[in-house]
Write a protein that holds these residues in place. Structure first.
Motif, PDB file in Angstrom:
ATOM      1  N   THR A   1      -2.978   0.748 -12.185  1.00 28.04           N
ATOM      2  CA  THR A   1      -3.365   1.945 -12.929  1.00 28.04           C
ATOM      3  C   THR A   1      -2.362   3.081 -12.754  1.00 28.04           C
ATOM      4  OG1 THR A   1      -4.804   2.332 -11.060  1.00 28.04           O
ATOM      5  CG2 THR A   1      -5.837   1.573 -13.081  1.00 28.04           C
ATOM      6  N   ASP A   2      -1.774   3.191 -11.543  1.00 25.57           N
ATOM      7  CA  ASP A   2      -0.926   4.360 -11.280  1.00 25.57           C
ATOM      8  C   ASP A   2       0.489   4.202 -11.815  1.00 25.57           C
ATOM      9  OD1 ASP A   2      -3.098   5.265 -10.084  1.00 25.57           O
ATOM     10  OD2 ASP A   2      -2.359   5.155  -8.027  1.00 25.57           O
TER      11      ASP A   2
ATOM     12  N   LYS B   1      -4.776  -0.345  -7.843  1.00 30.48           N
ATOM     13  CA  LYS B   1      -4.219   1.006  -7.818  1.00 30.48           C
ATOM     14  C   LYS B   1      -2.818   0.999  -8.430  1.00 30.48           C
ATOM     15  CE  LYS B   1      -4.257   4.867  -4.580  1.00 30.48           C
ATOM     16  NZ  LYS B   1      -2.854   5.247  -4.717  1.00 30.48           N
TER      17      LYS B   1
ATOM     18  N   GLN C   1       0.806  -1.225   0.000  1.00 34.35           N
ATOM     19  CA  GLN C   1       0.000   0.000   0.000  1.00 34.35           C
ATOM     20  C   GLN C   1       0.839   1.275   0.000  1.00 34.35           C
ATOM     21  OE1 GLN C   1      -2.270  -1.254   3.317  1.00 34.35           O
ATOM     22  NE2 GLN C   1      -4.161  -1.474   2.135  1.00 34.35           N
TER      23      GLN C   1
ATOM     24  N   HIS D   1     -14.954  -5.941  -7.115  1.00 32.28           N
ATOM     25  CA  HIS D   1     -14.123  -5.026  -7.910  1.00 32.28           C
ATOM     26  C   HIS D   1     -14.151  -5.388  -9.380  1.00 32.28           C
ATOM     27  CE1 HIS D   1     -12.439  -3.680  -4.107  1.00 32.28           C
ATOM     28  NE2 HIS D   1     -12.278  -4.945  -3.783  1.00 32.28           N
TER      29      HIS D   1
ATOM     30  N   GLN E   1      -7.838  -4.174  -4.055  1.00 30.71           N
ATOM     31  CA  GLN E   1      -7.882  -2.724  -4.262  1.00 30.71           C
ATOM     32  C   GLN E   1      -6.480  -2.119  -4.457  1.00 30.71           C
ATOM     33  OE1 GLN E   1     -10.800  -1.188  -4.778  1.00 30.71           O
ATOM     34  NE2 GLN E   1      -9.504   0.526  -5.390  1.00 30.71           N
ATOM     35  N   PRO E   2      -5.546  -2.334  -3.514  1.00 33.76           N
ATOM     36  CA  PRO E   2      -4.208  -1.770  -3.724  1.00 33.76           C
ATOM     37  C   PRO E   2      -3.524  -2.273  -4.989  1.00 33.76           C
ATOM     38  CG  PRO E   2      -4.266  -3.108  -1.718  1.00 33.76           C
ATOM     39  CD  PRO E   2      -5.652  -2.979  -2.188  1.00 33.76           C
TER      40      PRO E   2
END
Lengths: 863, 447
Positions: free
Chosen positions: A178-179, A175, A129, A207, A171-172
């Motif tokens: 995408t990031d 992220k 994270q 998700h 979720q992480p």
């Protein structure tokens, strides 16, 4: 202090904690000192795995408690070291700690794992994270988390806890996907997602859309390496599992197909006929139904569409390839419920792609530049390859349910076979064909045989020209090409032997091999041979008259050739750094396998090249340096041994007691003899006389070279009798048994008298069941037989007569029994149809008695 | 578990017995099947055609799931169906109609895929080949025909060819009563029995008659020995004959040519036969409503099941994975999933569902090809270390040194240039200063 506390040997449990301790001391980095030698770390991991140092597995009662304690403490110091590494701020030490924790998850004992997985999980999750950490650390965290989840999935009892863990990861990871902008991170993240999707599919469900759009974006925006896009495809294909119902599978499939179609529309603009495009579009969206939302949501779709208009044809087509591999994976992966596969649509798409060969129709010439055409043609082979891959996946997953679509597939394959020239693609088409043959069986083989034969001959002909005389000879009397309507084949080099018609029209002028033609690569020849092998396996005996003899001669010549140049390829492969895809040995092996299949599938008596083939297999068996070939040849000889000495081994003993009175020796011999003379079941009809003759010769090891010439003699003489044989199986036992006996007698003359006696008995028995026929007719046969066979000794005639007398006696016996009337009539009936002229009165009278049998006329059996 | 299923032309249900223990299982209710009208569709369910009266103009096909005695699905085809057959996976059902047509349904959707004119008179028996690509049918007109299902589905070629069938064997003069096909792919044999008191052995590969065996009585049923050395023929006089295929036969016995022997159950007509390969058992059904299990070696009766008063006319030997009792008690959810029977068979080829014509329902992953994720950490370690080593390798560092040297030289040159410039400037300035001071001193001296 413990310098001289020795342990037993390398299997001793006491050795393990000791080694673990010294690994921690010497090989693992320290939180204080510099991390100088990372290679030591991989050494340590290798040792831990090899000796399973973290497993703490021992026999509870036979292991001294001191050792158990030592191992326990060693393990805790291993963990402590890892934790201290995790807490440092140096990224490389942190990385080492995370990776080692992943290894620990894989290697430690179940008790340990269950006890502490949640603590480990939270430590690892923290690294996932925190965006501040270096790429290296986050990749390692993904990998270790994936290992932990994989291990967790093996404990169904704690399903609830473990799925909540998996849910926290998604979720992480998304992220990160995408990031971040590094392919290494994407790779690790996708791997983690795949692990979650396979092990805990339902934790992705919340998700679902996010994952789908993230992956779709990466896939479609281009710029990923090939490897990466394969991984993304894999992950996308796993996604529907998270919902696990028929609907979501179908929707995903449809989304992908819509996308493929859109991209194809852009890429193939002006290259194909409108009808094809419309056909697919009609299948894609059925009237009255809403199309599904685009893959990855509307916003993404808009973005992609804008981008796509600027993309090159190459990028578009590589996207299509990737999407097609998603379809393949979706078809291949298991799925919890039954799904609706849009077979027709998938096939239409495959056809659409395969029919585009980069040529421009006249009308679209002004709209497509040469550069565009170049772009398209450069990517087309890859696209064709992936659509063939898709075709294979369809065939494999549908299995027997392909039936309604089989004809369509066959049409696609045959059409494509004619235009396809690149070796790589041809290999793939061959493998599709092979799959079709194996999956669908005999019926499919009837369909595909001619196509396979034509193409395989084209590809194998480069070898063939060395002994083209064989082929010319067989081509001239061949009419197989008549069933194949394509005399105007596009392929340039098909005029070698591919199209038999052309060959025939040319009047057998010989083979023209174009000078500039590249030699066929070994791998392509292997693919052709393998396809032939499966064709022969599936339908070597069914309606194969048209191509069988030609094929047999081709196969024996290829197999013989493979022994000539077999060694050259070997040396080359040693010199090359990387082993080539296919060597001459593989070719040899494929040739021998196909040869064996052709021998074994011969339903009509003796395979024409059996002796040559046996010689080759014997030679191959001696090539002990090439293990694969030697192994196979040994197997082939074993398999062919049954062909040389056929035997029938019944599951249940059927002989009655009264049969056994003849004595064991006799019955054995008879059995063997009987079995030999009908190598194919009920097969007396199938056995041409020279077959028996040769077998006998081999069996008695008398015919050294003489039998070859005799072979030729008898072949010419026995044509008519063979024809009769085919017509009437009923009568055959007479022929064959007397024939073989004659031969046998000829061989036996020099043998001991006792064995001849045994033979005599056999003759009696053999003739028995068919001797219930009018005397005249029988005499006719026998005499004609003897006349036609020049090599038969003269004393045969008298011998046969004595046999005959015997059987007449038996006949009389039968006449007293009620049943024998039946046989007499049937026997004479059949004789009437036989070529010999028998007085009609006799049989007519019989017919009156039993009108039923007139219809049971074996001559008009097939149409 | 291997079970024996038996049904009768009178309504006696379908009897089901465990072949090993002899225990009776569920009795599936209300079934009166014609001969060859009982089939186990793959592992999923039992299907049977129904023909209450021979003159009826309509019939039905019923499905039972293995776990329930009641009929679950009833279908009403366009005309009465007598023989039924299903392929080994249980994805298609073929039915032969009284008119001589053959119907082919897809089990999953119940769709009527094809219907074609097969015989002039009623079809009496249907059987799929070993690889499910061929269908063999026998009919009341005495013909036995071999159909390639591909040809049936390929409209294009079907129109081109003269006949849809691959072979048509026209040896029998009266009704064909039973047809079996052996193993061996394209070299298989087909044995047909007929009311003309003969059995004929046909070669699939050559399309010819191999052997014609005349029996003293009409043969109603045939069972092949698994190794195909002999076949068993159940006759109307109550005997079961053993006829030679690939074994020695001796005409000195009083049965007739190619007939090795016979054994009798001292009863009425033997109506149906089945062979259980696992124990070499031959199972016969008879007109007296009894099912006899014979040891094929000793030809003695091992078991006797009593089915009904009416004649038994169908016997199946089916291998079941689980006992039906266990399913219903233990694995409730899965049995419900399995027990979901497909929809009834459609009456007519339906052109309304164009959609379903393009889709096929299948279960994926029969091959268990799903990839298991592999452990990754150790790979990450070795990859990274390889990368590190690659960067630190001799060749790479040499390149690096060279590059640094080159940079150093350029920097040195630059520095020298600057130095020169500086020196020049310095000299210039000094000269200027010196000149200036000299002038000034000169001035001062002047002043």
């Amino acid at each position: 202090m413990a310098a001289f506390v020795h342990f037993g040997n390398m299997h001793d449990v006491a050795f393990k904690p000791r080694l673990l301790q010294s690994l921690i001391r010497d090989h693992l980095p320290d939180e204080n000192g510099p991390f100088s030698e990372p290679s030591k770390l991989s050494k340590a991991v290798a040792l831990v795995k090899k000796h399973s140092l973290l497993s703490e597995s021992f026999l509870a009662d036979s292991t001294p408690p001191k050792v158990i304690e030592a191992w326990k403490s060693a393990f805790s110091s291993w963990l402590n070291r890892i934790f201290s590494l995790l807490s440092t701020s140096m990224p490389d030490k942190c990385w080492a700690g995370i990776s080692l924790l992943g290894v620990t998850c894989e290697e430690c004992s179940s008790e340990r794992f269950l006890e502490s997985y949640s603590a480990w999980f939270h430590k690892l999750l923290a690294f996932l994270q925190s965006p501040a950490d270096s790429h290296l650390v986050r990749v390692a965290a993904c990998a270790s988390l994936s290992d932990l989840l994989k291990r967790l999935s093996g404990y169904p009892k704690i399903r609830k806890e473990s799925s909540s863990c998996a849910g926290k990861v998604v979720q992480p990871t998304l992220k990160m996907l995408t990031d971040e902008n590094s392919e290494a991170i994407w790779d690790a993240a996708v791997h983690l997602l795949c692990t979650v999707a396979t092990s805990f599919p339902f934790s992705i469900r919340s998700h679902y859309d996010g994952v789908e759009s993230a992956i779709a974006l990466k896939l479609l925006s281009g710029g990923c390496s090939l490897d990466m896009s394969q991984k993304l495809a894999h992950c996308l294909a796993l996604l529907p599992k998270s919902k696990g119902d028929n609907e979501s599978w179908s929707v995903t499939m449809q989304k992908i197909l819509v996308l493929i179609n859109d991209q194809l529309n852009l890429a193939f603009h002006g290259l194909e006929e409108e009808t094809m495009r419309d056909g697919v579009a009609r299948l894609l969206v059925s009237p009255g139904k809403h199309p599904p939302p685009p893959l990855g949501g509307y916003i993404l779709a808009e973005e992609v569409r804008n981008k796509a208009s600027q993309m090159t044809e190459q990028a578009l087509m590589s996207n299509v390839s990737t999407l097609m591999s998603v379809c393949c994976l979706m078809l291949k992966n298991s799925y919890p419920v039954k799904v609706n596969v849009p077979v027709r649509l998938l096939l239409a798409l495959v056809e659409r792609v395969l029919m585009v060969d980069g040529s421009l129709p006249q009308m679209s010439m002004p709209f497509v530049t040469a550069k565009q055409q170049e772009n398209i043609c450069s990517e087309l082979p890859a696209l064709h390859l992936s659509s063939l891959e898709l075709l294979t996946a369809i065939i494999k997953s549908l299995g027997s349910q392909l039936l309604p679509h089989a004809a369509y597939i066959v049409r696609i394959v045959t059409k494509y076979f004619k235009t396809c020239e690149l070796p790589e693609l041809r290999i793939k088409v061959y493998s599709v064909t092979k799959n079709l043959l194996i999956t669908m069986g005999v019926g499919m083989a009837l369909y595909l045989a001619q196509e396979v034969i034509n193409n395989a001959f084209t590809d194998l002909s480069s070898i063939e020209h060395t002994n083209g005389d064989i082929l010319n000879g067989s081509n001239s009397n061949d009419s197989a090409g008549a069933t194949q309507p394509s005399s105007h084949r596009k392929r340039k080099h098909s005029n070698a032997t591919g199209s038999l018609q052309e060959q025939d029209q040319g009047g057998g002028l010989g083979l023209e091999v174009p000078k500039n033609r590249p030699s066929t690569p070994i791998s392509l020849r292997i693919a052709a041979l393998e396809t032939l092998e499966s064709l022969i396996t599936v339908a070597g005996a069914l309606k194969s008259e048209a191509w069988r003899s030609k094929l047999d001669s081709l196969l024996i010549s290829i197999a013989t050739d493979s022994f000539k140049d077999g060694t050259v390829g070997e040396e080359l492969s040693v010199l090359q750094l990387k082993e080539p895809a296919a060597t001459a040995t593989d070719l040899q092996l494929a040739a021998l396998r196909t040869l064996l299949a052709s021998f074994l599938s011969c339903a009509r008596g003796r395979p024409p090249y059996l002796s040559e083939g046996l010689e080759l297999f014997r030679r191959g068996k001696q090539q002990t340096s090439v293990t694969k070939v030697a192994e196979f040849c040994a197997l082939a000889l074993l398999a062919l041994e049954v062909l040389i000495h056929p035997r029938g081994l019944p599951l249940v003993d059927y002989t009655y007691e009264d049969n056994n009175s003849l004595g064991e020796v006799h019955s054995n011999l008879q059995h063997e003899y009987f079995g030999r003379s009908n190598s194919t079941p009920y097969g007396l009809p199938q056995v041409p006389p020279d077959y028996d003759e040769n077998l006998c010769a081999e069996w008695l090891e008398n015919g050294n070279g003489a039998d070859v010439s005799r072979d030729k003699d008898t072949k010419n003489n026995q044509e008519p009798s063979e024809a009769c044989r085919d017509n009437d199986p009923e009568v055959l036992p007479v022929h064959v048994s007397s024939d073989t006996n004659i031969q046998e007698r000829a061989q036996m003359d020099s043998e001991a008298a006792t064995s001849a006696d045994v033979e005599m008995k056999t003759v009696g028995d053999e003739t028995n069941f068919t001797m219930n026929i009018p005397t005249e007719a029988h005499n006719d046969i026998v005499s004609e037989k003897i006349l036609s066979d020049s090599t038969v000794p003269h004393n045969e005639g008298s011998h046969m007569e004595s046999d005959h007398g015997n059987s007449v006696n038996k006949d009389l016996e039968f006449a007293s029994q009620s049943n024998s009337l039946w046989q007499t009539t049937s026997g004479s009936n059949i004789f009437q149809e036989f070529a010999f002229k028998v007085d009609g009165d006799n049989s007519l009278a019989d017919e009156d008695d039993f009108p039923d049998i007139v219809d049971g006329d074996p001559d008009s059996d097939s149409e | 578990m291997e079970v024996v299923l038996a049904s009768s032309s009178l309504d006696g249900g379908i009897g089901c017995w465990d072949l090993h223990t002899g225990a009776e299982q569920l009795r599936y209710k209300s079934c009166s099947s014609p001969s060859h009208g009982l089939v186990a569709v793959g592992p999923r369910f039992i299907a049977s055609s129904q023909l209450r009266e021979p003159s009826a103009t309509s019939g039905s096909v019923l499905f039972w799931s293995w776990s329930k005695p009641q009929v679950e699905v009833k279908s009403f085809p366009a005309e009465p169906i007598k023989p039924l057959a299903s392929n080994h996976l249980g994805t298609f059902i073929a039915g032969g109609a009284l008119s001589g047509d053959i119907y082919l349904w897809e089990v999953e959707t119940g769709r009527l895929l094809k219907k074609w004119r097969a015989h002039i008179r009623a079809v009496t028996c249907l059987v799929f080949s070993e690889d499910d690509s061929l269908l063999v049918s026998g009919a009341e007109d005495g013909t036995v025909r071999v159909w390639s299902l591909f040809m049936i589905f390929d409209d294009f070629r079907g129109q081109q060819a003269n006949n849809l069938y691959e072979y048509s064997f026209t040896g029998h003069s009266l009704h064909v009563t039973d047809v079996v096909i052996g193993n061996g792919g394209c070299s298989a044999i087909i044995v047909s029995a007929s009311e003309d008191r003969t059995c004929k052995v046909w070669s699939l590969s050559r399309g010819t008659l191999l052997r014609n065996i005349v029996f003293p009585s009409v043969i109603d049923s045939i069972a092949l020995d698994p190794a195909e050395h002999v076949f068993y023929a159940g006759s109307r006089d109550g005997k079961i004959f053993i006829a030679a295929l690939n074994t020695e036969s001796d005409a000195s016995n009083n049965h007739g040519m190619h007939i090795i022997g016979s054994f009798s159950n001292q009863s009425k007509t033997v109506t149906c036969l089945a062979y259980s390969t696992s124990q070499n058992l031959l199972i016969s059904g008879s007109e007296d409503g009894k099912v006899r299990v014979w040891d094929a070696r000793t030809r003695r009766i091992v078991r006797l099941f009593k089915h009904a008063k009416g004649p038994v006319n169908n016997i199946l030997v089916v291998r079941r994975e689980n006992s039906s009792n266990h399913i219903s008690s233990n694995v409730q959810p899965s049995s419900r999933k399995q027990g979901n029977l497909p929809p009834p068979l459609e009456k007519y080829a339906n052109s309304i569902h164009e959609d379903s014509d393009m889709n096929t329902t299948i279960s994926l992953g029969g091959g268990r090809s799903s990839l298991n994720p592999s452990y990754l950490s150790s790979h990450v370690i070795s990859n990274y270390i390889k990368e590190l080593q690659h960067q630190g390798s001799a060749a790479a560092s040499e390149m690096e040194t060279e590059k640094l040297k080159h940079d150093y030289q350029r920097a040195m040159q630059m520095a020298n240039q600057w130095k020169n410039m500086y020196e020049n400037l310095n000299k210039f300035c000094v000269n200027e200063l010196l000149d200036g001071s000299q002038a000034r001193t000169l001035d001062e001296n002047h002043n």
